[in-house]
Scaffold this active site. Structure first.
Site, PDB file in Angstrom:
ATOM      1  CB  CYS A 183      -2.335   3.693  -3.633  1.00  0.00           C
ATOM      2  SG  CYS A 183      -3.516   2.332  -3.785  1.00  0.00           S
ATOM      3  CG  HIS A 189      -1.927  -1.078   1.224  1.00  0.00           C
ATOM      4  ND1 HIS A 189      -3.056  -1.015   0.449  1.00  0.00           N
ATOM      5  CD2 HIS A 189      -1.974  -2.265   1.875  1.00  0.00           C
ATOM      6  CE1 HIS A 189      -3.777  -2.127   0.620  1.00  0.00           C
ATOM      7  NE2 HIS A 189      -3.129  -2.895   1.481  1.00  0.00           N
TER       8      HIS A 189
END
Length: 450
Positions: free
Chosen positions: A209, A168
């Site tokens: 991301c 992430h």
């Protein structure tokens, strides 16, 4: 008198250029001739890889699956396993929700096809609580102090280094299970590696991301080439997600891979001999349709063959994985990375009445709502209005302001939860709103977390 002909016994795997250059150097030395320095340097080249899955939990199955697949590619392409360093929590292969205990898959297979277990032989060097920014930094800088004999880079100025990080992320942040690394810290490490002569060239593939925010300040003159799965404003995407998560007729219950990562790895599995990094990135850009792959650093490195980094050979090894299932399957079964863990937990709960999944789902929703309330409070302190009132930034990120806000958040609110990372962009927006001055923002963060 004719000098004796030197006898050289050798085996050059996969027609490695460095192997042949080494033979040339040894043979000519026997004749009393010294090769040019550039030939000696080329013969001495070595190849290293650092592969990191920075997450934990079954909902993040895809991250460890990606990294173990990357490990298999390095082996296939002739890299010495002693020079591959892997960081992964290692909690999914034997997770209670896994229908194939002890196995991990990076792509689906049809009924009757057992699929390819990428976990088999995947040698993880740092697992569990050792997967931290501090360990990552030590590995990259070749600092073995405190790592209990664990492997670190021992590369030299002649060597090529490949780094693959999967997890992430948020604006200027990449995640680890319980902490994060800031873009300023990452770029500084790469600069330190360059100054210390730890590589001839380094290639960094980053799956996260808003990963395009991590390399904005990467210098173009330190022989580092970087590619990110997304630009600085968007999510990356998981792929081979439900319902296309089946292996031999069984649902895994989580996304098997990430769209950017699967694209480059399946290309590496089936690419043409001599394929360059630029050619691979052209393919990856075409296949990664849900986000914008972004390139940084020294673009001349893109002319190098991919196996100069994703292995240790000039040719290509034989295929291990079956042919790709096609881009339509990847796109249709794609989920935003920030939603993938929640989607996995929900799917496993409603399909299997999985108690572990129920707990994951409840915790994930609560953590996301907690983060939203917290950043709404921070915003109201500064603007008198909520999150929706903050205009999106019109310029890049003010790194100094963002770093100060990030440090304040960690100090007063605790480490970033993966469900909070998307709000790192809010800090960047508020920095712009404050004209790059961090003082009021830091005070607002402290007030929201007391």
């Amino acid at each position: 008198h004719t000098p004796p002909r030197p006898t050289v016994h050798f085996y050059c795997a996969m027609t490695s250029l460095s192997c042949h250059l080494a033979l040339l150097a040894s043979a000519t030395f026997a004749l009393g001739w010294s090769p040019p320095q550039e030939v000696e340097d080329a013969a001495a080249v070595s190849h290293w890889a650092v592969l990191v899955a920075g997450s934990s939990g079954y909902g993040n199955y895809r991250h460890q699956s990606d990294v173990c697949h990357a490990y298999q590619i390095m082996l296939q392409n002739g890299m010495n396993p002693d020079q591959i360093i892997v960081m992964a929590v290692d909690d999914i292969a034997n997770y209670a929700s896994n229908p194939f205990p002890g196995k991990v898959f990076n792509k689906p297979s049809d009924i009757g096809d057992a699929g390819v277990d990428v976990y088999e032989g995947c040698a993880i060097d740092y697992s569990g609580a050792l997967v931290t920014p501090e360990t990552f930094k030590k590995v990259l800088l070749g600092d073995a102090d405190g790592l209990n004999g664990g492997k670190v880079l021992q590369s030299t100025k002649n060597d090529r280094v490949f780094v693959n990080f999967v997890d992430h992320g948020g604006v200027n942040l990449i995640g680890f299970p319980k902490s994060t690394m800031h873009a300023m810290e990452l770029v500084e490490i790469l600069q330190q590696m360059s100054t210390a002569g730890m590589f001839k060239e380094l290639v960094f593939y980053l799956e996260a991301c808003e990963s395009g925010s991590m390399f904005r300040t990467l210098p173009s003159d330190i022989r580092v080439y970087a590619s990110s799965a997304a630009n600085a404003h968007e999510s990356s995407w998981g792929t081979y997600c439900m319902p296309e998560d089946k292996v031999n007729g069984k649902h895994i219950g989580s996304c098997l891979g990430d769209l950017y990562s699967v694209s480059w790895m399946e290309d590496s599995d089936h690419g043409n001999p001599g394929e360059t990094i630029e050619e691979q990135m052209d393919t990856v850009i075409d296949l990664t349709t849900k986000s914008h792959v972004t390139l940084f650093g020294d673009q001349t490195i893109a002319d190098e063959p991919i196996t100069s980094f994703e292995g240790a050979a000039d040719g290509r090894a034989s295929n291990r994985l079956p042919p790709p299932r096609g881009t339509d399957t990847q796109r249709e079964a794609a989920i935003r990375s920030e939603d993938a863990a929640l989607t996995s937990a929900f799917y496993r709960f409603i399909t299997n009445d999985d108690d572990l999944a129920a707990d994951e789902l409840i915790d994930g929703v609560q953590q996301r709502r907690k983060a939203k309330r917290r950043f709404d409070a921070i915003t109201r302190t500064l603007t008198g209005d909520g999150l929706d009132s903050v205009p999106p930034r019109t310029a890049g990120v003010d790194d100094a302001c963002h770093y100060a806000a990030h440090q304040a958040y960690v100090a007063h609110c605790g480490d970033w939860h993966e469900m909070a990372l998307s709000f790192s962009s809010t800090l960047a927006d508020l920095c712009e709103l404050e004209g790059g001055r961090a003082e009021r923002l830091v005070d607002a963060i402290e007030a929201a977390c007391v």
